[in-house]
Scaffold this active site. Sequence first.
Site: not given
Ligand SMILES: *Cc1c(COP(=O)(O)O)cnc(C)c1O
Length: 435
Positions: A107
């Site tokens: 993210k």
């Molecule tokens: C947010 C997150 C996900 C999921 O990603 P999306 O884009 O919501 O499908 C998977 N793994 C981790 C570690 C995350 O922080």
Amino acid sequence: MKLYSTKNKKNEVGFKDAILKGTANDGGLFMPSTLPKLSTDFIDNLGSISFNEIAFTISKLLLNDEIPSDELKNIIEDSLTFDAPLIGLDLNTYILELFHGPTLAFKDFGAKFMAKILSYFTKDINQEIIILVATSGDTGSAVAHGFYHTGGIKVVLLYPSNMVSFLQEKQLTTLNDNITALEVDGTFDDCQKLVKLAFLDENLNKSLILSSANSINIARLIPQSFYYFYAYSQLENKKHPVIFSVPSGNFGNLTAGLFAKEMGLPVKRFIAGTNINDVFPKYLDTGKFNPQPSVKTISNAMDVGNPSNFDRILDLYNHEYEVIKKNIYSASFNDDQTKEAMKEIFKTYNYVIDPHGAIGYLAMKKYIEEQHDTNSNKVILETAHPAKFINIVEKTIGVKIEMPERLKAALNKEKKSIRICNDFNEFKNFLLTDL
Ligand SMILES: *Cc1c(COP(=O)(O)O)cnc(C)c1O
């Protein structure tokens, strides 16, 4: 770049408006009206250019009508400050490590890029912009680090007291400067409600410029498409087709990959691994999309019962179920299977994977077994550093793991948060007088 709403294709806005608004007025999600195609020359030469050059070329095609080249270059340089290395497990199986950013999860790519874009678009406004973020842990810290030390922008994080992990709380509350953490006596839903009320409050919006850094903001998806190209650029044998497996919750990461394919990246198939929150794999099985309340698992960043990017996937493929199935394969796994996979990967490859990446691995494995596809390049996205889930990882594989320096640093800093009741007037007063 023009964008339309998934609820009404005629409802088009420019990129700046889409970023500032987050969601369309009609409640739909913004989708790019057209995605540019990269030249075959560019694709063929991917191996010889850097991550930043890849990102710059793609974003120039997408955004040049709204942001001049030299500014765009600065934005890329300021936001892509960490790598996304492709690590080989065996001859044609790879892990794409997306956890080298400040909060150790993928993210960070979206949050930092969005922060730089927002700060560019608001630089001529004399008043400070206040970003409100309700968080259950991870999103808040990625957003906070993305906006950290960004002039003209303040971030107010609201998190539920006693309901985030020790580590998450440290990541949320030790930055200071332009980041304020509010510890709310309530649940995550209460935090979300306070933020929603703030956006609706006329009085508040007259004196302050409030904005959100919502996870469905298109500015967070665009930079995530860059690392699919970068992963491809790092493959040893690009002649074999490539398959990406993406551990999925809200399906933003996967959608960014689908965008990359639309822009010309040669991808054979996408695989969406989920935990037992399996609304999407059920949809692929049955053609029916039935949102459910979310269930707690050890891959908790994927505990999503109503994936917010589902409408974007539908829209991208004109609601054609068969086309969606052709492009995406999906499977779900429970916590026991996840732990077994973590052990297996450690034993077989001596690689420590986190619970989210383990689900990507399981989904890839199932796909390969079903399709007898041994020839393709297999890329599994590792979305978080295992140290973020140190307790469960150490307990599962029975080995101590190293804590990265940037996480250690946060652990040693003093927590600074402001405690507030779950009361809108108290929150409002804080924003008006104490911020
Ligand atoms: C947010 C997150 C996900 C999921 O990603 P999306 O884009 O919501 O499908 C998977 N793994 C981790 C570690 C995350 O922080």
